[in-house]
Design a protein around this motif. Structure first.
Motif, short mmCIF file in Angstrom:
data_model
loop_
_atom_site.label_atom_id
_atom_site.label_comp_id
_atom_site.label_asym_id
_atom_site.label_seq_id
_atom_site.Cartn_x
_atom_site.Cartn_y
_atom_site.Cartn_z
N THR A 1 0.85 -1.18 0.00
CA THR A 1 0.00 0.00 0.00
C THR A 1 0.89 1.24 0.00
O THR A 1 1.77 1.38 0.84
N GLN A 2 0.64 2.09 -0.97
CA GLN A 2 1.42 3.33 -1.06
C GLN A 2 0.68 4.45 -0.35
O GLN A 2 -0.52 4.64 -0.52
N VAL A 3 1.39 5.14 0.48
CA VAL A 3 0.82 6.29 1.16
C VAL A 3 1.22 7.53 0.37
O VAL A 3 2.41 7.78 0.15
N THR A 4 0.23 8.28 -0.08
CA THR A 4 0.49 9.50 -0.83
C THR A 4 0.59 10.66 0.15
O THR A 4 -0.34 10.91 0.91
N LYS A 5 1.74 11.29 0.14
CA LYS A 5 1.94 12.43 1.03
C LYS A 5 1.36 13.68 0.37
O LYS A 5 1.53 13.89 -0.83
#
Length: 145
Positions: A4-8
């Motif tokens: 899961t990529q966390v978008t900052k």
């Protein structure tokens, strides 16, 4: 969670504007240090170059400093012979601040170096983007003024 990529979120515009202001002030301080002045003093001199004969309150507003800071700044610049104060002929209680020949000469000595700093700041922008940047900054300033 694996994969899961966390978008900052991008930094806020207020934060970015402050970053630019701080780095510009730092570079400008280093640039004008040999003249024995600060970036804020330099900025005030450039304001007077464009609008000579301002009151201390007007100069403070246009230079983005408090009235108390401006009082100290004016005293210092006057002691250096870069500005002078004279009574407003239309309001004898008011003192107007004027750029001296020495102040104009100091600004002239730094014109090219300051222009180079500004050009360095927008080096990766096209002329059109630079114009848009200037217009956007002006609109942002007017919106909050």
């Amino acid at each position: 969670m694996v994969g899961t990529q966390v978008t900052k979120a991008p930094p806020s515009l207020l934060y970015m504007v402050k970053q630019v202001e701080l780095v510009v002030r730092s570079h400008l301080d280093e640039l004008v240090k040999p003249a024995g002045i600060t970036a804020l003093q330099y900025t005030s001199l450039t304001v007077l170059e464009r609008h000579d004969g301002l009151s201390a309150a007007q100069l403070a507003r246009d230079s983005f400093v408090t009235a108390q800071s401006m009082a100290d700044l004016v005293r210092s610049l006057e002691n250096r012979g870069l500005i002078r104060r004279e009574r407003n002929p239309h309001n004898r209680r008011e003192l107007l601040i004027l750029l001296t020949d020495e102040g104009r000469a100091l600004l002239a000595r730094y014109t090219d170096a300051v222009r180079e700093l500004e050009e360095r700041m927008v080096r990766e922008l096209s002329t059109h983007q630079t114009d848009q940047f200037r217009e956007a900054l002006s609109k942002a300033w007017h919106a909050l003024s």
